[in-house]
Design an enzyme around this catalytic site. Sequence first.
Site, PDB file in Angstrom:
ATOM      1  N   GLU A  92       9.600 -13.555   8.020  1.00  0.00           N
ATOM      2  CA  GLU A  92       8.904 -12.272   7.937  1.00  0.00           C
ATOM      3  C   GLU A  92       7.473 -12.374   8.478  1.00  0.00           C
ATOM      4  O   GLU A  92       6.921 -11.393   8.972  1.00  0.00           O
ATOM      5  CB  GLU A  92       8.887 -11.804   6.467  1.00  0.00           C
ATOM      6  N   HIS A 106      28.248 -32.042   5.394  1.00  0.00           N
ATOM      7  CA  HIS A 106      29.686 -31.821   5.552  1.00  0.00           C
ATOM      8  C   HIS A 106      29.960 -30.412   6.046  1.00  0.00           C
ATOM      9  O   HIS A 106      31.063 -29.913   5.919  1.00  0.00           O
ATOM     10  CB  HIS A 106      30.387 -32.106   4.224  1.00  0.00           C
ATOM     11  N   LYS A 166      13.779   0.383   5.627  1.00  0.00           N
ATOM     12  CA  LYS A 166      13.424   1.022   4.354  1.00  0.00           C
ATOM     13  C   LYS A 166      13.454   2.543   4.513  1.00  0.00           C
ATOM     14  O   LYS A 166      14.000   3.263   3.684  1.00  0.00           O
ATOM     15  CB  LYS A 166      12.003   0.606   3.938  1.00  0.00           C
TER      16      LYS A 166
HETATM   17  O1  PA5 Z   1       6.585 -10.219   1.785  1.00  0.00           O
HETATM   18  C1  PA5 Z   1       6.701  -9.037   1.555  1.00  0.00           C
HETATM   19  O2  PA5 Z   1       5.720  -8.261   1.522  1.00  0.00           O
HETATM   20  C2  PA5 Z   1       8.049  -8.419   1.252  1.00  0.00           C
HETATM   21  O3  PA5 Z   1       9.088  -9.291   1.476  1.00  0.00           O
HETATM   22  C3  PA5 Z   1       8.092  -7.962  -0.191  1.00  0.00           C
HETATM   23  O4  PA5 Z   1       7.918  -9.062  -1.037  1.00  0.00           O
HETATM   24  C4  PA5 Z   1       9.410  -7.256  -0.551  1.00  0.00           C
HETATM   25  O5  PA5 Z   1       9.711  -6.251   0.393  1.00  0.00           O
HETATM   26  C5  PA5 Z   1       9.298  -6.630  -1.924  1.00  0.00           C
HETATM   27  O6  PA5 Z   1       8.221  -5.763  -1.951  1.00  0.00           O
HETATM   28  P1  PA5 Z   1       7.526  -5.300  -3.292  1.00  0.00           P
HETATM   29  O7  PA5 Z   1       6.968  -6.498  -3.966  1.00  0.00           O
HETATM   30  O8  PA5 Z   1       6.470  -4.344  -2.863  1.00  0.00           O
HETATM   31  O9  PA5 Z   1       8.583  -4.656  -4.120  1.00  0.00           O
END
Ligand code: PA5
Length: 477
Positions: free
Chosen positions: A301, A330, A444
């Site tokens: 990410e 394996h 989203k």
């Molecule tokens: O790294 C990030 O910002 C995302 O992966 C969030 O952790 C994830 O989308 C969850 O978001 P939130 O903590 O706002 O619910």
Amino acid sequence: MKLFLNQEWQAANALRFDLTNMFVDAIGTAGIKEQEVETNKKAALEAEDSLKQKRPQLAWRDLPYGQTAVVSEIVAFADKARHKFTNFVVLGIGGSALGPLAVQQALNHLYYNELPKNLRDGRPRLYVIDNADPERFAALLDLMDPAETLFNVITKSGSTSETMSQFMLVRALLKERLGDKYYEHLVATTDSKGGSLVKIARQEGYRLFYIPEGVGGRFSELCPVGLLPAAMTGIDIEELLAGAAFMDQWIESKPLAQNPAYLLALLQILAYRKGNNISVLMPYADSLKYIADWYAQLWAESLGKRNDLTGKEVCVGQTPVKALGVTDQHSQVQLYTEGPFDKVITFLRVEEFRREVKIPTDFVELTNLAFLGGHSLNELMDAEQRATAYALTKAGRLNNTIILPRVNPFTVGQLLYLFEVETAFAGELLQVDAFNQPGVEEGKNATYALLGRPGFEQKKVELTSGAQKSARYVLSV
Ligand code: PA5
């Protein structure tokens, strides 16, 4: 004095790094030449400088230090709550779930939840819901009595659909079962300013812990997001933070050639530029299995970006793959050894496991079994990791090993912080913003549209017309 504050103890528990097999001398043509590191030194120094300048905005960099008060609050809360609840359930997803899972698996008994309560030091079982799967959710509720359960809703934004749906379900159930006292079974960990959760929590009187400003989801394990679940299950969170602080000081005090975070990032990015699009993290310890899941999110990410910092389309990023040694020897190692030259394999090796299991001497007449007798599973794991590194090296494949003297909160704290800074540094080298995730937003928004959230009507039209166009490729009997 706590042991983790003793310098000798810290030195004995410092991570070590073997990067030999990233270089041409060890693996041949696919390796990195020292000259390439030299050539990129200027870019690395610029990246270091830029990261230093950004540090005041990167609040996650200061988590190892600035939390004395919150740590005391968390420990006090956890000590009280452990007597009241049989189960502690984290409702969260992505960065709000993967860290708690990884740390719990690393530092508690590997069958923690199955142990009788007295062997858990009277502490609750821990469950982390990292999805919106209806079967998993219903199954979890089959398993536990809400009256004996504390639910920790974790969401930085306070509005993530998956987490808020779980929260709405649980809140309704608690209200139905417990009436006015329902709020005592809910703890919220969220941003202090934005999102719906903080408002609801304040209105309804839930216990609240805040995610500091400037700490993004995947960089949040060392704040209350991870600290509360860890403390609830008896993990020493002060030691975890001390490990992170130790790594921070190491990173801040060493030049590139001795700087584990910067050097690892530079070698990964040099390898990536030579076509190694895949970064495999392969712990040789079940306890570290979910560290690989956590790392996968962090790396993917943060670095997978369409545009660079100037807005130019670059579409960069290395795909993280999680593997487990010995298990995946394996399953995946054949591909790593003989498939395309497109991977860097990073091993996590544990020097001293917390348990020793001896293999009995037996079948002395069978030479292909007798040699195992008298060794231990510990030796077997160690030999398998070294053997796999050897096989990869012989086949000319890029690999490196991070050595944990043992798995404890101090070493895990170092590891988490190391990967966070490595990722941020790799972002600088790639010239991308490692702290946003615009690619997640489209999905989203499409989900909101499909579920009828006001303001997303146009998106729904777009989605449905797209579905009609592609319907001719949908097959059914
Ligand atoms: O790294 C990030 O910002 C995302 O992966 C969030 O952790 C994830 O989308 C969850 O978001 P939130 O903590 O706002 O619910």
